[in-house]
Design a protein around this motif. Structure first.
Motif, PDB file in Angstrom:
ATOM      1  N   GLY A 123      13.987  35.633  23.535  1.00  0.00           N
ATOM      2  CA  GLY A 123      15.204  35.091  24.099  1.00  0.00           C
ATOM      3  C   GLY A 123      16.029  36.146  24.828  1.00  0.00           C
ATOM      4  O   GLY A 123      15.993  37.322  24.480  1.00  0.00           O
ATOM      5  N   MET A 124      16.755  35.724  25.834  1.00  0.00           N
ATOM      6  CA  MET A 124      17.557  36.583  26.715  1.00  0.00           C
ATOM      7  C   MET A 124      16.704  37.371  27.702  1.00  0.00           C
ATOM      8  O   MET A 124      17.198  38.231  28.407  1.00  0.00           O
ATOM      9  CB  MET A 124      18.464  37.540  25.940  1.00  0.00           C
ATOM     10  N   GLY A 125      15.393  37.078  27.731  1.00  0.00           N
ATOM     11  CA  GLY A 125      14.561  37.687  28.759  1.00  0.00           C
ATOM     12  C   GLY A 125      13.900  38.979  28.363  1.00  0.00           C
ATOM     13  O   GLY A 125      14.207  40.036  28.920  1.00  0.00           O
ATOM     14  N   GLN A 126      12.980  38.926  27.400  1.00  0.00           N
ATOM     15  CA  GLN A 126      12.199  40.093  27.023  1.00  0.00           C
ATOM     16  C   GLN A 126      10.783  39.659  26.663  1.00  0.00           C
ATOM     17  O   GLN A 126      10.507  38.481  26.460  1.00  0.00           O
ATOM     18  CB  GLN A 126      12.810  40.809  25.808  1.00  0.00           C
ATOM     19  N   GLY A 127       9.920  40.643  26.575  1.00  0.00           N
ATOM     20  CA  GLY A 127       8.579  40.424  26.060  1.00  0.00           C
ATOM     21  C   GLY A 127       8.225  41.603  25.189  1.00  0.00           C
ATOM     22  O   GLY A 127       8.732  42.706  25.380  1.00  0.00           O
ATOM     23  N   CYS A 182      13.346  45.235   8.256  1.00  0.00           N
ATOM     24  CA  CYS A 182      13.119  43.788   8.260  1.00  0.00           C
ATOM     25  C   CYS A 182      13.698  43.144   9.510  1.00  0.00           C
ATOM     26  O   CYS A 182      14.873  43.333   9.833  1.00  0.00           O
ATOM     27  CB  CYS A 182      13.735  43.147   7.019  1.00  0.00           C
ATOM     28  N   GLY A 183      12.886  42.368  10.184  1.00  0.00           N
ATOM     29  CA  GLY A 183      13.354  41.620  11.345  1.00  0.00           C
ATOM     30  C   GLY A 183      13.995  40.307  10.934  1.00  0.00           C
ATOM     31  O   GLY A 183      13.532  39.630  10.010  1.00  0.00           O
ATOM     32  N   CYS A 184      15.063  39.951  11.619  1.00  0.00           N
ATOM     33  CA  CYS A 184      15.753  38.673  11.398  1.00  0.00           C
ATOM     34  C   CYS A 184      16.528  38.346  12.664  1.00  0.00           C
ATOM     35  O   CYS A 184      17.334  39.151  13.135  1.00  0.00           O
ATOM     36  CB  CYS A 184      16.686  38.756  10.197  1.00  0.00           C
ATOM     37  N   ALA A 185      16.272  37.168  13.233  1.00  0.00           N
ATOM     38  CA  ALA A 185      16.856  36.832  14.533  1.00  0.00           C
ATOM     39  C   ALA A 185      18.317  36.404  14.447  1.00  0.00           C
ATOM     40  O   ALA A 185      19.088  36.622  15.381  1.00  0.00           O
ATOM     41  CB  ALA A 185      16.038  35.734  15.209  1.00  0.00           C
ATOM     42  N   ILE A 186      18.698  35.776  13.356  1.00  0.00           N
ATOM     43  CA  ILE A 186      20.090  35.333  13.184  1.00  0.00           C
ATOM     44  C   ILE A 186      20.590  35.895  11.857  1.00  0.00           C
ATOM     45  O   ILE A 186      20.688  35.185  10.848  1.00  0.00           O
ATOM     46  CB  ILE A 186      20.224  33.797  13.210  1.00  0.00           C
ATOM     47  N   PRO A 222      21.298  27.952  11.586  1.00  0.00           N
ATOM     48  CA  PRO A 222      20.880  27.363  12.861  1.00  0.00           C
ATOM     49  C   PRO A 222      20.562  28.423  13.904  1.00  0.00           C
ATOM     50  O   PRO A 222      20.953  29.590  13.776  1.00  0.00           O
ATOM     51  CB  PRO A 222      22.096  26.522  13.271  1.00  0.00           C
ATOM     52  N   MET A 223      19.870  28.006  14.956  1.00  0.00           N
ATOM     53  CA  MET A 223      19.337  28.940  15.937  1.00  0.00           C
ATOM     54  C   MET A 223      20.398  29.853  16.550  1.00  0.00           C
ATOM     55  O   MET A 223      20.161  31.037  16.757  1.00  0.00           O
ATOM     56  CB  MET A 223      18.605  28.199  17.050  1.00  0.00           C
ATOM     57  N   MET A 224      21.580  29.351  16.839  1.00  0.00           N
ATOM     58  CA  MET A 224      22.620  30.192  17.428  1.00  0.00           C
ATOM     59  C   MET A 224      23.633  30.671  16.395  1.00  0.00           C
ATOM     60  O   MET A 224      24.680  31.208  16.735  1.00  0.00           O
ATOM     61  CB  MET A 224      23.331  29.447  18.564  1.00  0.00           C
ATOM     62  N   GLY A 225      23.336  30.464  15.128  1.00  0.00           N
ATOM     63  CA  GLY A 225      24.263  30.885  14.094  1.00  0.00           C
ATOM     64  C   GLY A 225      25.290  29.813  13.803  1.00  0.00           C
ATOM     65  O   GLY A 225      25.343  28.770  14.457  1.00  0.00           O
ATOM     66  N   ASN A 226      26.124  30.072  12.828  1.00  0.00           N
ATOM     67  CA  ASN A 226      27.106  29.070  12.403  1.00  0.00           C
ATOM     68  C   ASN A 226      28.341  29.025  13.279  1.00  0.00           C
ATOM     69  O   ASN A 226      29.027  28.016  13.354  1.00  0.00           O
ATOM     70  CB  ASN A 226      27.515  29.359  10.951  1.00  0.00           C
ATOM     71  N   SER A 227      28.632  30.132  13.944  1.00  0.00           N
ATOM     72  CA  SER A 227      29.836  30.169  14.781  1.00  0.00           C
ATOM     73  C   SER A 227      29.574  31.010  16.023  1.00  0.00           C
ATOM     74  O   SER A 227      30.098  32.109  16.177  1.00  0.00           O
ATOM     75  CB  SER A 227      31.019  30.750  13.987  1.00  0.00           C
ATOM     76  N   PRO A 228      28.750  30.502  16.954  1.00  0.00           N
ATOM     77  CA  PRO A 228      28.426  31.288  18.152  1.00  0.00           C
ATOM     78  C   PRO A 228      29.654  31.488  19.028  1.00  0.00           C
ATOM     79  O   PRO A 228      30.491  30.592  19.154  1.00  0.00           O
ATOM     80  CB  PRO A 228      27.369  30.434  18.859  1.00  0.00           C
ATOM     81  N   SER A 229      29.760  32.655  19.605  1.00  0.00           N
ATOM     82  CA  SER A 229      30.901  32.969  20.466  1.00  0.00           C
ATOM     83  C   SER A 229      30.418  33.808  21.643  1.00  0.00           C
ATOM     84  O   SER A 229      30.094  34.982  21.495  1.00  0.00           O
ATOM     85  CB  SER A 229      31.972  33.729  19.670  1.00  0.00           C
ATOM     86  N   LEU A 230      30.353  33.179  22.813  1.00  0.00           N
ATOM     87  CA  LEU A 230      29.901  33.873  24.007  1.00  0.00           C
ATOM     88  C   LEU A 230      31.072  34.580  24.675  1.00  0.00           C
ATOM     89  O   LEU A 230      32.217  34.139  24.589  1.00  0.00           O
ATOM     90  CB  LEU A 230      29.270  32.886  24.990  1.00  0.00           C
ATOM     91  N   SER A 231      30.787  35.667  25.341  1.00  0.00           N
ATOM     92  CA  SER A 231      31.830  36.383  26.074  1.00  0.00           C
ATOM     93  C   SER A 231      32.441  35.465  27.126  1.00  0.00           C
ATOM     94  O   SER A 231      31.714  34.895  27.952  1.00  0.00           O
ATOM     95  CB  SER A 231      31.236  37.616  26.753  1.00  0.00           C
ATOM     96  N   ILE A 267      19.486  32.444  25.363  1.00  0.00           N
ATOM     97  CA  ILE A 267      19.541  31.465  24.284  1.00  0.00           C
ATOM     98  C   ILE A 267      20.609  30.410  24.563  1.00  0.00           C
ATOM     99  O   ILE A 267      20.468  29.250  24.195  1.00  0.00           O
ATOM    100  CB  ILE A 267      19.805  32.172  22.938  1.00  0.00           C
ATOM    101  N   ALA A 268      21.678  30.802  25.266  1.00  0.00           N
ATOM    102  CA  ALA A 268      22.719  29.844  25.617  1.00  0.00           C
ATOM    103  C   ALA A 268      22.254  28.963  26.764  1.00  0.00           C
ATOM    104  O   ALA A 268      22.603  27.793  26.865  1.00  0.00           O
ATOM    105  CB  ALA A 268      23.999  30.574  26.001  1.00  0.00           C
TER     106      ALA A 268
END
Length: 401
Positions: free
Chosen positions: A389-393, A58-62, A128-137, A152-153
């Motif tokens: 998102g993040m640069g793919q096709g 099953c696919g799921c983005a978030i 939400p699109m970036m999740g409930n608690s997004p954390s970027l490096s 996505i950021a």
């Protein structure tokens, strides 16, 4: 060494797509949507022994919160599938559902399984699109080019603006494309062209009487996508303000709608076709995914489509029906123009601008659309493709059999 074998689709269905936050699925959990799609797919092949199902991909983005904790397995349990059926959740953002189809097909093609389920589910109302608690490096902020790698950021809308600028896609063309998406979707609905692929869903609406403190429940059945608007006009779209860049061209009206929905397909080997006396709807032909610079992620199909065609031994002129996910009108037009696709074959029943884009579910949903459209129109080859998102096709090809 095992010989590569064919994988056939014997069932394909999806829920209607609801608008996120205020739509008819705003209070419906994504695992329940998935379970509904799984049960419906299985009901389409009554001769199939559910014990033969190897796995649910099953696919799921978030994949967190209401759609976390391996939603594939949870959906399988909620659907009443045998406990022997496994479940794995995969994430390639917008191509998650299509990657699920590819992974399920590949298990069959290499001889590791005879019966697989591919699916996708997403509730953008609940997660939400970036999740409930997004954390970027933290290190990513030291280099703007690295920051772009998050895609996505960086801002999906800004990537669409970049594509519009680089591929010279003007505002008028984007609004015209968006209007056509709505008109094609409405025409298809009125003609009943979605009926084969959609599983109606019963929705419960609850309200509270503040004086009596009594809760009333009203149920209704939804059987069509919620986002298409018959009153859409080019003139109305032209009045909308841009939302991502002050002097840009991308608006809410020429962008995809955030949405909720699910889809599911059952894939089998030729041996399973014979064993359970099943009728194939289509054959899974090929798949390809490719990376592109994240700041122009919308152009991803330009790289993925030729790769999928080459793997299939086909040319784009051979494809009769193309489901090109309309993340934005700007990127859709850039892909069509760059590859020289026949616009008449692209999204004949409208796309995500009108119908919605429930992220990780979209690939499975649009695969169901292609499978049924090929049979209904007596066509040979269909394609599902999208930017990521993040640069793919990604792109997948199906053949009516």
């Amino acid at each position: 060494m095992k010989q590569i074998q064919d994988a056939y689709i014997v069932a394909a269905t999806r829920t209607p797509i609801g608008r996120s936050h205020r739509g008819f699925f705003r209070n419906t959990r994504p695992d329940d949507l998935l379970a509904t799609a799984l049960r419906s797919a299985l009901a389409q092949v009554p001769g199939l022994d559910p014990q033969a199902i190897e796995d649910v991909v099953c696919g799921c983005a978030i994949p967190e919160a209401q759609q976390g904790l391996n939603v594939a397995r949870i959906g399988a349990v909620l659907a009443g599938l045998p406990k022997s059926v496994g479940g794995i959740t995969v994430n390639r953002f917008c191509a998650s559902g299509l990657s699920a189809v590819q992974m399920a097909a590949d298990r069959i093609r290499v001889g590791e399984a005879d019966v697989m389920i591919a699916a996708g589910t997403e509730s953008m109302s609940m997660v939400p699109m970036m999740g409930n608690s997004p954390s970027l490096s933290p290190t990513i902020f030291s280099n703007p080019e690295d920051l772009d790698s998050y895609g996505i950021a960086y801002g999906m809308g800004l990537t669409a603006e970049k594509v519009a600028q680089q591929w010279k896609v003007g505002r008028d063309a984007q609004d015209e494309f968006a209007w056509r998406s709505h008109m094609k979707a409405i025409a298809a609905m009125q003609a009943g062209e979605f009926s084969d692929e959609i599983t109606p869903v019963e929705v419960a609406d609850r309200s509270v009487d503040l004086e009596s403190a009594e809760v009333s429940v009203k149920t209704r059945t939804v059987n069509l996508d919620e986002g298409a608007r018959p009153d859409t006009t080019v003139e109305g779209l032209a009045k909308l303000k841009t939302v991502f860049a002050a002097r840009g061209s991308v608006t809410a009206g020429n962008s995809s709608q955030t949405s909720d929905g699910a889809g599911a397909l059952i894939l089998v080997s030729e041996a399973a076709l014979k064993r359970y006396n099943l009728t194939p709807l289509a054959r899974f032909v090929s798949y390809a995914s490719r990376g592109v610079p994240p700041h122009i992620m919308g152009i991803g199909p330009v790289e993925a489509i030729p790769a999928a065609l080459k793997s299939a031994g086909l040319k784009h002129q051979d494809i009769d029906w193309i489901e090109l996910n309309e993340a934005f009108a700007a990127q859709s037009l850039a892909v069509i123009n760059t590859l020289g696709l026949d616009a008449g074959k692209v999204n004949p029943m409208g796309g995500a601008i009108a119908l919605g884009h429930p992220l990780g579910a979209t690939g499975a949903i649009r695969s169901a659309t292609v499978v049924h459209a090929l049979r209904r129109k007596n066509l040979k080859y269909g394609m599902v493709t999208m930017c990521v998102g993040m640069g793919q096709g990604a792109a997948g090809i199906f053949e009516r059999v």
